[in-house]
Design an enzyme around this catalytic site. Structure first.
Site, short mmCIF file in Angstrom:
data_model
loop_
_atom_site.label_atom_id
_atom_site.label_comp_id
_atom_site.label_asym_id
_atom_site.label_seq_id
_atom_site.Cartn_x
_atom_site.Cartn_y
_atom_site.Cartn_z
N ALA A 27 0.86 -1.19 0.00
CA ALA A 27 0.00 0.00 0.00
C ALA A 27 0.89 1.23 0.00
CB ALA A 27 -0.93 -0.02 1.21
N TYR A 28 0.29 2.38 -0.30
CA TYR A 28 1.06 3.59 -0.59
C TYR A 28 0.78 4.71 0.39
CZ TYR A 28 2.42 1.19 -4.74
OH TYR A 28 2.97 0.25 -5.57
N LEU A 29 1.87 5.28 0.92
CA LEU A 29 1.77 6.48 1.75
C LEU A 29 1.69 7.72 0.86
CD1 LEU A 29 4.28 5.40 4.48
CD2 LEU A 29 1.96 6.20 4.97
N GLU A 80 -2.97 5.50 1.91
CA GLU A 80 -4.12 5.98 1.16
C GLU A 80 -4.52 4.95 0.11
OE1 GLU A 80 -4.86 10.11 0.96
OE2 GLU A 80 -4.89 9.03 2.86
#
Lengths: 153, 153
Positions: A27-29, A80
């Site tokens: 997942a991506y910050l 996010e």
């Protein structure tokens, strides 16, 4: 510096179930720079890809930094967009390793093949196997960060 | 690999206002590994310090990765604990640079001096100026991460 090409596929190779694979969750910050957290089987990492670069292009700067499970869980809770889950099958081919990413929901039936190279010359002279379809190295729609963050558009 | 020693001080040097300085704001996402975001004047970074190491010790692995302002603001909003604000004065001394960190609220009147070295030998043979007080290199209470996250104890 990572040099890679990315392809869609026409079909799975017949022997796809015979190869080593890993189960990946990521997942991506942030998207610029790309800051990603990833669980690969029982290992945890944070990956950073350089600021302002064209991350769809052949080569980009990349750091893979180990995390504890606790740090991963905390950071994953701050990300996010979608969490990407995929099975990565490692297929030897002509001295290279094809990383075949078979995505789970919500991206199923997406499958993307990636191949890493030691140099740009090697990348450009690569002859894909017949089950590869289009070269999507420069197509931002196939970036994992864009898949994860697409709901933000 | 960063090699540094850390000291409290007895008093400020008389000429402290004559040196170059930077205004620093930093906060912590995780403590093990240390993942910190920092604004230094108009520049933004994420810093990673290796997993499971004894981060209070003389030497540790460190990566400083540039961020955009937008990425910094997002990550800063996800941090835990206090935001540390400090003025860092750069004081030349015997071929080294003393980084004198003068903390703002809520840590005022804390002041810590740090000196970086090229080798452990150089670090161990360093003779501090007379205005330095105790060597707190191995005192975890003076770690910025612990200051920021102390409310969690």
């Amino acid at each position: 510096m990572e040099i890679e090409r990315k392809f869609t596929i026409k079909r799975l190779p017949d022997d796809v179930d015979s190869f080593e694979y890993h189960i990946i969750e990521q997942a991506y910050l942030t998207d610029d720079p790309v800051i990603r957290v990833r669980r690969e089987d029982g290992k945890y990492y944070m990956t950073y890809k350089g600021v302002g670069g064209d991350n769809t292009s052949l080569a980009h700067e990349e750091y893979n930094l180990p995390l504890t499970k606790e740090a991963y869980d905390f950071l994953a809770s701050k990300t996010e967009g979608y969490i990407i889950r995929k099975k990565r099958v490692l297929i030897p081919y002509c001295g290279h390793t094809i990383e075949l990413d078979i995505f789970a929901e919500p991206f199923k039936p997406l499958i993307i093949a990636e191949v890493e190279f030691a140099s740009k010359d090697e990348a450009q002279s690569f002859i894909p196997p017949d089950w590869f379809d289009e070269d999507v190295t420069d197509d931002s729609a196939y970036r994992n960060a864009n898949l994860a963050l697409q709901h933000k558009d």
